[in-house]
Write an enzyme that holds these catalytic residues in place. Sequence first.
Site, mmCIF file in Angstrom:
data_model
loop_
_atom_site.group_PDB
_atom_site.id
_atom_site.type_symbol
_atom_site.label_atom_id
_atom_site.label_comp_id
_atom_site.label_asym_id
_atom_site.label_seq_id
_atom_site.Cartn_x
_atom_site.Cartn_y
_atom_site.Cartn_z
ATOM 1 N N TYR A 119 -0.507 -4.246 -5.798
ATOM 2 C CA TYR A 119 -0.951 -4.047 -4.323
ATOM 3 C C TYR A 119 -2.688 -4.289 -4.492
ATOM 4 O O TYR A 119 -3.551 -4.210 -5.349
ATOM 5 C CB TYR A 119 -0.478 -2.851 -4.148
ATOM 6 N N THR A 132 -5.290 -3.275 -2.190
ATOM 7 C CA THR A 132 -5.713 -1.625 -2.653
ATOM 8 C C THR A 132 -6.455 -1.486 -4.523
ATOM 9 O O THR A 132 -7.188 -0.463 -4.733
ATOM 10 C CB THR A 132 -6.173 -0.644 -2.028
ATOM 11 N N LYS A 133 -5.040 -1.831 -5.315
ATOM 12 C CA LYS A 133 -5.207 -0.397 -6.371
ATOM 13 C C LYS A 133 -5.953 -1.736 -7.438
ATOM 14 O O LYS A 133 -7.073 -2.414 -6.791
ATOM 15 C CB LYS A 133 -3.184 -0.981 -6.596
ATOM 16 N N GLN A 134 -6.466 -0.319 -8.571
ATOM 17 C CA GLN A 134 -7.458 -1.351 -9.282
ATOM 18 C C GLN A 134 -7.266 -3.033 -9.601
ATOM 19 O O GLN A 134 -8.604 -3.037 -9.715
ATOM 20 C CB GLN A 134 -7.658 -0.485 -10.830
ATOM 21 N N ILE A 135 -6.542 -3.437 -10.113
ATOM 22 C CA ILE A 135 -5.912 -4.990 -9.843
ATOM 23 C C ILE A 135 -5.127 -5.105 -8.985
ATOM 24 O O ILE A 135 -4.208 -4.225 -8.808
ATOM 25 C CB ILE A 135 -6.284 -5.665 -11.755
#
Length: 383
Positions: free
Chosen positions: A180, A182-185
Site C-alpha cells: 500500500y 504508505t508502507k515501506q515500499i
Amino acid sequence: MTNPIPFGRPFIDEREAEAVLKVLKSGTLVHGPQTAAFEKEFAARSDAQEAVALSSCTAGLHLSLFALGIGPGDSVAVPAMTHVATAHAVELVGARPYFVDVDPLTGNIDIELLHSANFPNLRAIMPVHYLGLPCDMTAICSYADSMKAVVIEDCALAVGSTYDERPVGTFGLCGSFSFYPTKQITSIEGGMVVTNDAAFAATLRKVRAFGYSKSLEERSRPGQYDVNRLGFNYRMSEVEAAVGLVQLEKLDLILALRRRNYELLAAEIEQVDGIKSFPTEHGAGKTSHYCFNLVLAAEHVHLRDAIQDNLGAAGIGTSIHYPSAVPQFTYYREKYGYTKGQFPVAEWLASGTISLPVGPHVQEEQAIAMARTVRQTLERLLA
Ligand SMILES: *Cc1c(COP(=O)(O)O)cnc(C)c1O
C-alpha cells in the site's frame, strides 16, 4: 514549518514511471514477466523459497486461511492492537478471531496472555509485527507447535525487519506483506505471501486465480481449463509488479533514510518527560522503522488530539496506529459483545499514541526541523 511534511508519500521517480509505461505499451497487463520477476526478487530478499504476489496484504491473509481450509468452528489468535485487516481475514473465512492483548513495551501480542488463553479449536496464530518491530517468533512458533496450529505472520509494516538476523515472514508457515502506498515500499496496491512450503505456495497460486486446475502457462489449448476448487481473483497486475520491482531496488536506500530520520527524531524527543517510544530492537527482533511513535504517559493521554492538531498546524503530518483496539470497533463489539476495558493495553495505545513520518520523502533538514518542532510542541502542551 515552510513545507508541510505528509505522514506518508511514496518514493516514486522517473524509474517507476518508465517501468509503468513500458508495461502499458507491451500489451501484457496480467499474467506476465513482471509479476514473475517481482515474486522471484522478493523471495530472494526474504530468504524464502516462494513468494506469491497478490492484490493486497489483506488478500494474502485471507487467502492463506482459506487455502488451509480454516473456517466455521475454528478459532484464530489475533492481537487486539492491529489493523482491522488481520481480524477481518479471519471473519471472512467464517472462523472466529480470538483477541489477545498486547505487551505495553512493544505493542506486540502478549506471549503470557497467549499461553494462558483458552482457545477452542485453535487452528492459527497471526502475530503482527507492530509498526515493524518483530514479535517473539521463537515463543510464538513453539506455542503454535504445541497446539498443532500454524503461524501466519502479518508483515504489512515489516518489509526489511529481521528476527535472529533473518527477514520476517517465514518463521511460521507464511507471512503476508503490504505494498500500500504508505508502507515501506509500494506497488500502488499489492501484497506478497512468502513461504518455504512449496505445496502451500502452489495452492495459493491456484486459489488466487479462481481455482483453475491449470495456470495459463500449463494449458495446452487457450481458453480451456477445468476448475477443481473454489477460488478468488486476487492477482497482482503487471503494472503493480513493475512498480514493486523498481521499489525493491531502492529498498536498501529507503531503509537507510528511514533509519536516519528515525534517529534524528529520537535524539530530540527522548529528552521530553512523559513521552516514550517503542524500542527499535527487542529480543532477537530489529525494526525497519515504519514510523516514529510518540507514546504518551497515562496522565497525558487526554492531550493526544490537541498534540496532533498542533503538529498538523505546524505542517507535520501524523497518523494513528490504530484508532481503536480491534475488538472495540463497532462491528466486533456488536458481534461478540466486548466491553470497554477488556483489552486495556490495546485500548491505551489506541488513545495514547501518535505516529510521526520517517519515510524517505522527509529530507534531512526537514527531519531536524520536525524533531525540534515536535519537542517544543510537546514541552509547551505537557507543561
Ligand atoms: C496496512 C496493513 C494491512 C493491510 O494491508 P493492505 O495491503 O492494504 O491490504 C494489514 N495489516 C497491517 C498490520 C497493516 O498495517
